[in-house]
Write a protein that holds these residues in place. Sequence first.
Motif, PDB file in Angstrom:
ATOM      1  N   UNK B   4      45.124  30.852  55.497  1.00  0.00           N
ATOM      2  CA  UNK B   4      44.496  31.776  54.568  1.00  0.00           C
ATOM      3  C   UNK B   4      44.636  31.232  53.147  1.00  0.00           C
ATOM      4  N   UNK B   5      43.546  31.276  52.405  1.00  0.00           N
ATOM      5  CA  UNK B   5      43.594  30.879  50.989  1.00  0.00           C
ATOM      6  C   UNK B   5      43.115  32.052  50.144  1.00  0.00           C
ATOM      7  N   UNK B   6      43.887  32.340  49.113  1.00  0.00           N
ATOM      8  CA  UNK B   6      43.511  33.395  48.182  1.00  0.00           C
ATOM      9  C   UNK B   6      43.306  32.754  46.816  1.00  0.00           C
ATOM     10  N   UNK B   7      42.110  32.941  46.264  1.00  0.00           N
ATOM     11  CA  UNK B   7      41.855  32.321  44.959  1.00  0.00           C
ATOM     12  C   UNK B   7      40.431  32.529  44.510  1.00  0.00           C
ATOM     13  N   UNK B   8      40.049  31.765  43.500  1.00  0.00           N
ATOM     14  CA  UNK B   8      38.744  31.987  42.878  1.00  0.00           C
ATOM     15  C   UNK B   8      37.604  31.358  43.667  1.00  0.00           C
ATOM     16  N   UNK B   9      36.484  32.064  43.618  1.00  0.00           N
ATOM     17  CA  UNK B   9      35.198  31.533  44.070  1.00  0.00           C
ATOM     18  C   UNK B   9      34.342  31.619  42.813  1.00  0.00           C
ATOM     19  N   UNK B  10      33.737  30.519  42.416  1.00  0.00           N
ATOM     20  CA  UNK B  10      33.164  30.499  41.067  1.00  0.00           C
ATOM     21  C   UNK B  10      31.835  29.781  40.998  1.00  0.00           C
ATOM     22  N   UNK B  11      31.171  29.982  39.874  1.00  0.00           N
ATOM     23  CA  UNK B  11      30.093  29.096  39.481  1.00  0.00           C
ATOM     24  C   UNK B  11      30.588  28.295  38.278  1.00  0.00           C
ATOM     25  N   UNK B  22      24.327  22.410  35.603  1.00  0.00           N
ATOM     26  CA  UNK B  22      24.227  23.711  34.928  1.00  0.00           C
ATOM     27  C   UNK B  22      24.970  24.819  35.652  1.00  0.00           C
ATOM     28  N   UNK B  23      24.878  24.815  36.968  1.00  0.00           N
ATOM     29  CA  UNK B  23      25.449  25.929  37.729  1.00  0.00           C
ATOM     30  C   UNK B  23      25.643  25.444  39.153  1.00  0.00           C
ATOM     31  N   UNK B  24      26.890  25.402  39.547  1.00  0.00           N
ATOM     32  CA  UNK B  24      27.135  24.942  40.923  1.00  0.00           C
ATOM     33  C   UNK B  24      28.323  25.697  41.488  1.00  0.00           C
ATOM     34  N   UNK B  25      28.365  25.755  42.793  1.00  0.00           N
ATOM     35  CA  UNK B  25      29.454  26.441  43.486  1.00  0.00           C
ATOM     36  C   UNK B  25      30.776  25.740  43.167  1.00  0.00           C
ATOM     37  N   UNK B  26      31.786  26.530  42.818  1.00  0.00           N
ATOM     38  CA  UNK B  26      33.101  25.974  42.530  1.00  0.00           C
ATOM     39  C   UNK B  26      34.176  26.995  42.821  1.00  0.00           C
ATOM     40  N   UNK B  27      35.303  26.847  42.171  1.00  0.00           N
ATOM     41  CA  UNK B  27      36.425  27.764  42.377  1.00  0.00           C
ATOM     42  C   UNK B  27      37.457  27.147  43.306  1.00  0.00           C
TER      43      UNK B  27
END
Lengths: 310, 310
Positions: B4-11, B22-27
Amino acid sequence: MSVTVVGSIAYDRVETPFGRCERMLGGAATHFALAASFFDEVRVVGPVGDDFADNDLAILQTRGTSTEDVERVPGGKTFFWHGEYGWDLNSRETHDTQLGVFEHFEPKLGEASRSSDVLFLANIQPDVQRGVREQCPDARFVALDSMNLWIDIARDSLVRTIGEVDCLILNDAELRQLTAKPNLVQAAREVLAMGPSVVVAKQGEYGAALITADAFFALPAYPLESVVDPTGAGDTFAGGFVGYLAAQSGERDDATLRRAMAYGTALASFNVEEFGTKRVARLTSDEIGERVRDLQRITHFEDAPVELRA
Amino acid sequence: MSVTVVGSIAYDRVETPFGRCERMLGGAATHFALAASFFDEVRVVGPVGDDFADNDLAILQTRGTSTEDVERVPGGKTFFWHGEYGWDLNSRETHDTQLGVFEHFEPKLGEASRSSDVLFLANIQPDVQRGVREQCPDARFVALDSMNLWIDIARDSLVRTIGEVDCLILNDAELRQLTAKPNLVQAAREVLAMGPSVVVAKQGEYGAALITADAFFALPAYPLESVVDPTGAGDTFAGGFVGYLAAQSGERDDATLRRAMAYGTALASFNVEEFGTKRVARLTSDEIGERVRDLQRITHFEDAPVELRA
């Protein structure tokens, strides 16, 4: 077989957050010779002044190092450097540099020094380094150090000098600066294209990397719990690296170069444990061998099949 | 077994001297999951907003990663980060951080996520990390990441959280900052005294070091000729490292930890080859295995007896 080193012999004043030393034997040629003499006969070429003490000459002569070509300049003063390290020992500030007899140094190599099989050109003005290179046409392996100053003010000359040596040993930041390539692999390839067949990137506390046309090898620094004075670590590394190669008659196949990296790394790790030359001056062969074996343990891993998911 | 990983999902918006996106999946959770899912089933816990695209959810679900506990907050906006890297990619500047749904994130783990054998607490407020740790009392191996911000403003809480995990994975500069010890070995020992049995120091382009009570292991980064975007390298490393250990049922003897370091290093090296998740998203098992074998070649040396002079 012998190794000739041409470079500075100095007195250093060093301050760190953990202590200071007012005046101690230093200089690139000194650190190099102390390390390289574990492997082969070393011949030191460099100038000192009237103030150079006999007991420091005796340290230079450790393990039979020849000081025949150490020139004592009457009325001159030995090169003096005063530097201070920051909290993490990675940053350093130079407070004072008095070139003294080093300012007008024109290396004069005796017959024996000229006939060495291996030559190390420690950091000096690149024209002077090239002059020495020309005095040693028969050397089978020539390694070169330099610094940011010469990249700034004498880059063309430095590039010409690099073109006439087999191996460049440089800090990684300086490799980037020299080549204007931020990437280490690209920077090293640029240097290989200038002439050398071997590039060593010194990475300070992170270790060192070796790049040839065919191979890349990286070795971390030996992990120490206490680093007292980083001065001379690079030259001590070079002494171990070049000295090891000299003892192998200048052989430089991949396996030999990697071992040379390990000996350079081991020697450098002792150098930083105490101020100046203190630790290396009383170092024993057994201690060196032990640390090389430690470096193997520190870097070794066995792969084992793992089922990766698709 | 699962991780299990708990953390950010980001652009992310990222600019480097070599390009921009400009905008890509990250986190952190995204990068971790993509890497760890090569080894074991991954369960991602983190919030996204209305703006989170279905095809990005599909990327998160690569190799069967569960997004059951990815909370879509109605009316919310996905965490957004805008950063720029300098010439050598070692320095980075944050231009904008919009926490969005991440600001009031209270991780709610479903039964399956709570029962994972292995848990990775990506960089979040340390109180929140500790809350998650308490939701997973049975996890056999818990690893933690953090950052300088929390050392600055929530050090006590961070130290308490460190006391409840098995492994701290931190940048080496942050390890120094956390412990006020400039020396890496000393800094790691301080952390071991706080509770964890394993400390991993991430050293960026220089690789990573592993410190336990009994051993020190260091591995250089994989030498790349072209690094495009370092964003997420640390979390990808953690995904490879923790994922490998999860696949070994949380075993953590010395040999297993070293192999985990190699897999983490290999995964991270792919991550930086292209922007965002692009390279790792199309990575194959064979490519990973090949790079681990390369890392062995890059670090291997054989000692051979050398006669040292006395």
